[in-house]
Design a protein around this motif. Structure first.
Motif, PDB file in Angstrom:
ATOM      1  N   PRO A 258       1.114  -1.312   0.092  1.00  0.00           N
ATOM      2  CA  PRO A 258      -0.125   0.061   0.102  1.00  0.00           C
ATOM      3  C   PRO A 258       0.971   1.405  -0.029  1.00  0.00           C
ATOM      4  O   PRO A 258       1.782   1.332   0.727  1.00  0.00           O
ATOM      5  N   VAL A 259       0.480   2.266  -0.571  1.00  0.00           N
ATOM      6  CA  VAL A 259       1.261   3.521  -0.821  1.00  0.00           C
ATOM      7  C   VAL A 259       1.475   4.320   0.395  1.00  0.00           C
ATOM      8  O   VAL A 259       0.446   4.083   1.204  1.00  0.00           O
ATOM      9  N   GLY A 260       2.595   5.000   0.311  1.00  0.00           N
ATOM     10  CA  GLY A 260       2.866   5.941   1.409  1.00  0.00           C
ATOM     11  C   GLY A 260       3.417   5.305   2.679  1.00  0.00           C
ATOM     12  O   GLY A 260       3.724   4.140   2.899  1.00  0.00           O
ATOM     13  N   LEU A 261       4.154   6.173   3.531  1.00  0.00           N
ATOM     14  CA  LEU A 261       4.804   5.635   4.824  1.00  0.00           C
ATOM     15  C   LEU A 261       3.446   5.985   5.922  1.00  0.00           C
ATOM     16  O   LEU A 261       2.667   6.336   5.733  1.00  0.00           O
ATOM     17  N   ASP A 262       3.870   5.005   6.703  1.00  0.00           N
ATOM     18  CA  ASP A 262       3.021   4.652   8.028  1.00  0.00           C
ATOM     19  C   ASP A 262       3.386   6.068   9.032  1.00  0.00           C
ATOM     20  O   ASP A 262       3.779   6.214   9.819  1.00  0.00           O
ATOM     21  N   LEU A 263       2.346   7.061   8.744  1.00  0.00           N
ATOM     22  CA  LEU A 263       2.215   8.385   9.541  1.00  0.00           C
ATOM     23  C   LEU A 263       0.850   8.205  10.244  1.00  0.00           C
ATOM     24  O   LEU A 263       0.588   9.281  11.181  1.00  0.00           O
ATOM     25  N   GLY A 264      -0.162   7.307  10.093  1.00  0.00           N
ATOM     26  CA  GLY A 264      -1.418   7.213  10.886  1.00  0.00           C
ATOM     27  C   GLY A 264      -2.390   8.084   9.961  1.00  0.00           C
ATOM     28  O   GLY A 264      -3.447   8.567  10.803  1.00  0.00           O
ATOM     29  N   ALA A 265      -2.079   8.453   8.805  1.00  0.00           N
ATOM     30  CA  ALA A 265      -3.270   9.372   7.974  1.00  0.00           C
ATOM     31  C   ALA A 265      -4.416   8.938   7.933  1.00  0.00           C
ATOM     32  O   ALA A 265      -4.578   7.565   7.938  1.00  0.00           O
ATOM     33  N   ARG A 266      -5.428   9.726   7.896  1.00  0.00           N
ATOM     34  CA  ARG A 266      -6.795   9.433   8.024  1.00  0.00           C
ATOM     35  C   ARG A 266      -7.552  10.229   6.891  1.00  0.00           C
ATOM     36  O   ARG A 266      -8.234   9.582   6.064  1.00  0.00           O
TER      37      ARG A 266
END
Length: 376
Positions: free
Chosen positions: A326-334
């Motif tokens: 899955p795309v992106g870094l684990d920032l906790g984005a919502r």
């Protein structure tokens, strides 16, 4: 340079003398890469930055001296951390900065011509002598073969030929560097230092899927300096109103468009459709390109299903390993905006080789060496 380009062009058009301070070398940790520019005009106005504020005050005085008639010169700034309140870099690194003024009408015209090429996204390189038996500050503007004339001389035909050849090579890669030559262009000699600054067109970001996440990703892509294209086959979604910051909005089947457009080793591809009828043919096409980054949205379940479909369509494991999904870094984005930051963070990490971990947990240099320069 690009962030101050409109103001610099206006000054050239208005006949205002200007001095440019350009970072030509970085040793150790430093805030800005080679090619960063600060400008000072005849009225004392300052544009841009070379260090985020560490040495600009001193460089301002050097630039004013250049405007008053001092010739081109290279100044160096570097200071250890325990002396960080002096004039220097608080990070402890060293930078070398070329300062030169464009005062006469001819000098301003030469600078204006270069700035016009940059503004038009035409690939161009500027070579400037820094030291050695050649004239300090001599410059030569080089364009790709067949794309326009080469202007200026560094003092000898042999040096001009060698620098032109190297400048075109660096330009094709989007790199900026100091090169060394003999007085007449001899290779493997270190008599003449020449700074070759390349201005390649902005890299491309291709965003597929006209959803809210795509709108946020397009905005942050533009902010990072990419030339952004949003593509979707659905006319009701692929509209200029939904993507006002994108450079272009294309209504087409994604794989058809990707197969017909230019993709190079600096291009980043963001696939945000998470619909198999779009994703599979699009990703098969993407994996045939030299794109620097291919990010794909979707849950882990969607990702595993997608991989199975791609394997069934003939994609091998080496190709599939290129997918950031899955795309992106684990920032906790919502939110879509937070997700766009996560995607942008992964693109930056991929480009520069960062760890993605908090800097407070790491030791050593903050600024990663290497990677492409000359793109902004």
């Amino acid at each position: 340079m690009r962030d101050i380009l409109p103001d610099l062009r206006a000054r050239c058009r208005d006949g205002v003398p200007v001095a440019l301070a350009t970072v030509v070398a970085v040793h150790g940790s430093a805030p800005r890469d080679p090619g960063a520019v600060m400008a000072v005009d005849a009225a004392g106005a300052v544009l841009g930055s070379v260090s985020g504020g560490c040495v600009e005050g001193d460089l301002y005085e050097v630039a004013r001296e250049a405007l008053a008639g001092a010739g081109p010169r290279v100044v160096a700034y570097g200071i250890s951390d325990d002396e960080a309140f002096g004039v220097g870099l608080t990070c402890g690194g060293t930078i070398e900065v070329l300062v030169r003024a464009y005062v006469s009408a001819a000098e301003r015209a030469d600078l204006g011509a270069l700035l016009d090429l940059i503004a038009a996204d035409r690939p161009v390189a500027e070579a400037t002598v820094l030291s050695g038996p050649a004239e300090a500050g001599a410059r030569r503007v080089v364009r790709p073969t067949g794309d326009g004339p080469t202007v200026g001389t560094l003092g000898s035909g042999g040096l001009d030929a060698a620098v032109t050849d190297d400048a075109r090579g660096l330009l094709s890669q989007g790199h900026t560097a100091i090169q060394w030559y003999g007085a007449h262009g001899e290779r493997r000699m270190q008599e003449v230092a020449v700074f070759i600054r390349t201005y390649a067109p902005p890299p491309r970001m291709l965003v597929f899927g006209a959803i809210d996440h795509a709108a946020a990703t397009a905005r942050i892509g533009s902010f990072l300096g990419y030339r952004v294209t949003v593509c979707d086959a659905r006319p009701a979604f692929a509209t200029r109103e939904r993507f006002p910051t994108a450079d272009e909005v294309v209504r087409a089947w994604p794989h058809t468009y990707l197969e017909s457009t230019e993709v190079d080793a600096r291009t980043v591809i963001c696939v945000l459709t998470h619909d198999p009828k779009f994703d599979v043919p699009l990703l098969l096409a993407a994996l045939r390109t030299p794109a620097a980054y291919i990010g794909v949205m979707g849950s882990r379940r969607t990702h595993h299903d997608r991989l199975a479909r791609l394997r069934g369509a003939g994609a091998d494991e080496a190709a599939l390993s290129r997918l950031a999904s899955p795309v992106g870094l684990d920032l906790g984005a919502r939110t879509p905006q937070e997700t766009a930051v996560s995607i942008a963070a992964e693109i930056i990490q991929h480009r520069w080789g960062g760890t993605g971990r908090p800097l407070g947990e790491l030791t050593g240099t903050i600024h990663h060496p290497g990677g492409p320069t000359g793109t902004r």
